[in-house]
Design an enzyme around this catalytic site. Structure first.
Site, short mmCIF file in Angstrom:
data_model
loop_
_atom_site.label_atom_id
_atom_site.label_comp_id
_atom_site.label_asym_id
_atom_site.label_seq_id
_atom_site.Cartn_x
_atom_site.Cartn_y
_atom_site.Cartn_z
N CYS A 1 0.83 -1.21 0.00
CA CYS A 1 0.00 0.00 0.00
C CYS A 1 0.87 1.27 0.00
O CYS A 1 1.43 1.61 -1.02
CB CYS A 1 -0.98 -0.02 1.17
SG CYS A 1 -2.35 1.16 0.97
N HIS B 1 -3.52 -5.03 0.33
CA HIS B 1 -3.03 -5.56 1.59
C HIS B 1 -3.21 -7.08 1.64
O HIS B 1 -4.26 -7.58 2.06
CB HIS B 1 -3.79 -4.94 2.78
CG HIS B 1 -3.43 -3.52 3.06
ND1 HIS B 1 -2.56 -3.16 4.07
CD2 HIS B 1 -3.84 -2.38 2.48
CE1 HIS B 1 -2.45 -1.84 4.09
NE2 HIS B 1 -3.21 -1.34 3.14
N GLU C 1 -1.93 -9.12 3.67
CA GLU C 1 -1.96 -9.60 5.05
C GLU C 1 -3.39 -9.62 5.60
O GLU C 1 -3.70 -10.45 6.47
CB GLU C 1 -1.06 -8.75 5.95
CG GLU C 1 -1.56 -7.36 6.29
CD GLU C 1 -1.34 -6.30 5.23
OE1 GLU C 1 -1.55 -5.12 5.51
OE2 GLU C 1 -0.94 -6.68 4.09
#
Length: 278
Positions: free
Chosen positions: A130, A235, A237
């Site tokens: 990001c 993202h 994660e």
């Protein structure tokens, strides 16, 4: 026999700056905080990795820039992850803020730019998430859209605070790129979208590897240079914390590819001939 020693991956710190009304309530939130988002740390640590947060140093720190070199982190650590967070200051890429709300974080910009330079000079892999993706573009001389709705009103919604990481949109993976090889047979997938800024002018020697659908905003970039530098606007994660449907892009191949590059660089460094001492 394969090396069982965990990799040491540095993760750049997010920075929290205290402001009213928290200043009135006392406690730790009245102090500047450097922190590591748990989801990023756990995503990286899921592959036999030790995560090390690298704190920023600025003019107001107890430790001064003259007292510490970020190049020592690049020497001691095996790779670098740039996590998300505050906007990049327009001044960092030669512009002035269109709106005071988009003033960004110059302290973190300078610190992360130096980190990227140090790790590239050391030949150590760099991965940007990001803001980290945007920072990589700026580090190579690129620029950003300060606010997508303002500067590109025809673009799709890339930030919905009510949905946050559950705001999804499609991306096209550019065929013939390294990312396309990681996702062989996949031309389009869904990713999360939590940003109001984006790559405008592409930095030097960077190649685009994914584009938003249908507005064509840059979603992934990679350096053409001799070491591993990759940035993605989404993202992975967050998507690792939930069950993916068939359309969402699984981030595991990206993490595995980054860590494989880290291991190769570590093996090469270990195998390099040492100069004889007279």
């Amino acid at each position: 026999m394969p090396d069982s020693t965990p990799l040491l991956i540095g993760i750049s710190a997010r920075i929290y700056y205290p402001a009213a009304p928290v200043l009135d309530i006392g406690g730790v939130f009245t102090k500047t905080l450097h922190y590591l988002e748990q989801s990023v740390a756990h995503w990286v640590m899921s592959r036999h990795v030790l995560a090390v947060m690298i704190p920023a140093v600025d003019a107001d720190s107890i430790v001064k820039r003259k007292d510490i070199s970020l190049r020592r982190y690049a020497d001691m650590l095996d790779g670098l992850v740039l996590q998300g967070g505050n906007d990049i200051a327009p001044e960092t890429y030669g512009e002035t803020p269109i709106d005071p709300r988009w003033h960004g974080d110059r302290v973190r910009d300078r610190y992360e730019m130096q980190l990227v330079e140090a790790f590239i000079d050391a030949g150590k892999p760099v991965l940007g998430i990001c803001r980290g993706h945007q920072l990589i573009n700026v580090a190579f001389g690129g620029t950003l859209y300060q606010d997508i709705p303002t500067q590109l009103p025809q673009a799709i919604t890339h930030l919905d605070t009510s949905l946050y990481d559950r705001r999804l949109h499609a991306v096209n993976i550019v065929q013939g790129t390294h990312l396309a090889r990681l996702y062989s047979g996949t031309t389009q997938a869904a990713i999360n979208s939590i940003h109001h800024q984006a790559v405008k002018d592409l930095g030097r020697d960077l190649v685009v590897e994914a584009l938003a659908v249908p507005d064509g905003l840059v979603e992934a970039i990679r350096w053409r240079g001799p070491s591993y530098v990759f940035g993605m606007q989404w993202h992975p994660e967050f998507m690792a914390l939930e069950t993916l449907d068939e359309e969402q892009l699984d981030g595991k191949p990206i993490l595995a590819d980054f860590l494989d590059a880290v291991r190769r660089r570590k093996v090469q460094a270990t195998a390099a001939p040492k100069l004889a001492v007279a």
